[in-house]
Design a protein around this motif. Sequence first.
Motif, PDB file in Angstrom:
ATOM      1  N   THR A   1      38.640  48.750  26.722  1.00 38.70           N
ATOM      2  CA  THR A   1      39.750  48.237  27.519  1.00 38.70           C
ATOM      3  C   THR A   1      39.249  47.282  28.597  1.00 38.70           C
ATOM      4  N   LYS A   2      38.157  47.644  29.255  1.00 36.83           N
ATOM      5  CA  LYS A   2      37.599  46.793  30.301  1.00 36.83           C
ATOM      6  C   LYS A   2      37.135  45.454  29.732  1.00 36.83           C
ATOM      7  N   LEU A   3      36.486  45.486  28.584  1.00 33.93           N
ATOM      8  CA  LEU A   3      36.004  44.255  27.965  1.00 33.93           C
ATOM      9  C   LEU A   3      37.174  43.366  27.525  1.00 33.93           C
ATOM     10  N   LEU A   4      38.205  43.972  26.964  1.00 32.07           N
ATOM     11  CA  LEU A   4      39.374  43.207  26.540  1.00 32.07           C
ATOM     12  C   LEU A   4      40.130  42.636  27.736  1.00 32.07           C
TER      13      LEU A   4
ATOM     14  N   VAL B   1      47.546  49.673  28.307  1.00 30.29           N
ATOM     15  CA  VAL B   1      48.335  48.468  28.043  1.00 30.29           C
ATOM     16  C   VAL B   1      47.875  47.360  28.977  1.00 30.29           C
ATOM     17  N   LEU B   2      47.414  46.264  28.395  1.00 29.67           N
ATOM     18  CA  LEU B   2      46.943  45.112  29.156  1.00 29.67           C
ATOM     19  C   LEU B   2      47.948  43.987  29.022  1.00 29.67           C
ATOM     20  N   ARG B   3      48.251  43.348  30.142  1.00 31.27           N
ATOM     21  CA  ARG B   3      49.223  42.258  30.080  1.00 31.27           C
ATOM     22  C   ARG B   3      48.852  41.154  31.064  1.00 31.27           C
ATOM     23  N   LYS B   4      48.867  39.944  30.558  1.00 28.70           N
ATOM     24  CA  LYS B   4      48.704  38.763  31.406  1.00 28.70           C
ATOM     25  C   LYS B   4      50.088  38.230  31.669  1.00 28.70           C
TER      26      LYS B   4
ATOM     27  N   ALA C   1      43.705  39.551  31.594  1.00 33.29           N
ATOM     28  CA  ALA C   1      44.904  40.318  31.920  1.00 33.29           C
ATOM     29  C   ALA C   1      44.891  40.727  33.387  1.00 33.29           C
ATOM     30  N   ASP C   2      46.039  40.605  34.039  1.00 34.03           N
ATOM     31  CA  ASP C   2      46.114  40.960  35.459  1.00 34.03           C
ATOM     32  C   ASP C   2      46.948  42.206  35.700  1.00 34.03           C
TER      33      ASP C   2
END
Length: 203
Positions: A18-21, A178-181, A27-28
């Motif tokens: 998750t950190k690498l992605l 969940v990552l979102r920009k 993503a912020d």
Amino acid sequence: MGTFLSIHIKSNNQSQITKLLQELSDADDMTNGLYPKDFYENIIPNENAAPTYLVVSNAENGWIHVDINSFKKLHKWLEQISKELNTSVIQILGQTVSDAYYFLMYENGVLRREIDIYHGDFEITTDIGEKFSFEKKSLIPENEEDYDNLFDIDSIAEYCSALGFDLFHDRSQESFFVLRKETSHKTLKQITSLSNKPWWKFW
């Protein structure tokens, strides 16, 4: 069946992935919880736009599944992840309505296999890398009734199974990162309008 856009990483470390992605996607916003209800409403129909929305699952049989909201072929992402973590990474793009399918795999920073097939025009087929031992003799059917040499989403699922994970594993009860920009509605409309992807690649 619909549209399939995902990355699969051979790892058990969800936090590390998750950190690498997050770094790769810039993503912020990151949350942890149930699968987001609006994910499929935010698919970007543009092969040049990088993912802005990623859903990272728990590991299943040593593989972490990541849904992405983009059709972009992520060579640089896969190369970096697989090299940095000394592992295997797979990207899958599939669209069953238009019969367009893509499989990309890197191992330890090296391209292992790339297949890109649109059943409406076999002249643009991509077939790069050494074939797996479990592959069919051909990726292109000899005629409309030749189902033995048909590369489709079921074929991709068989590849995944042979490599150690279930593409259709039920993840509905899992907890996800969940990552979102954050992208404004206006910006998303601009991205979509600039798309040079043929209509059959959308839905």
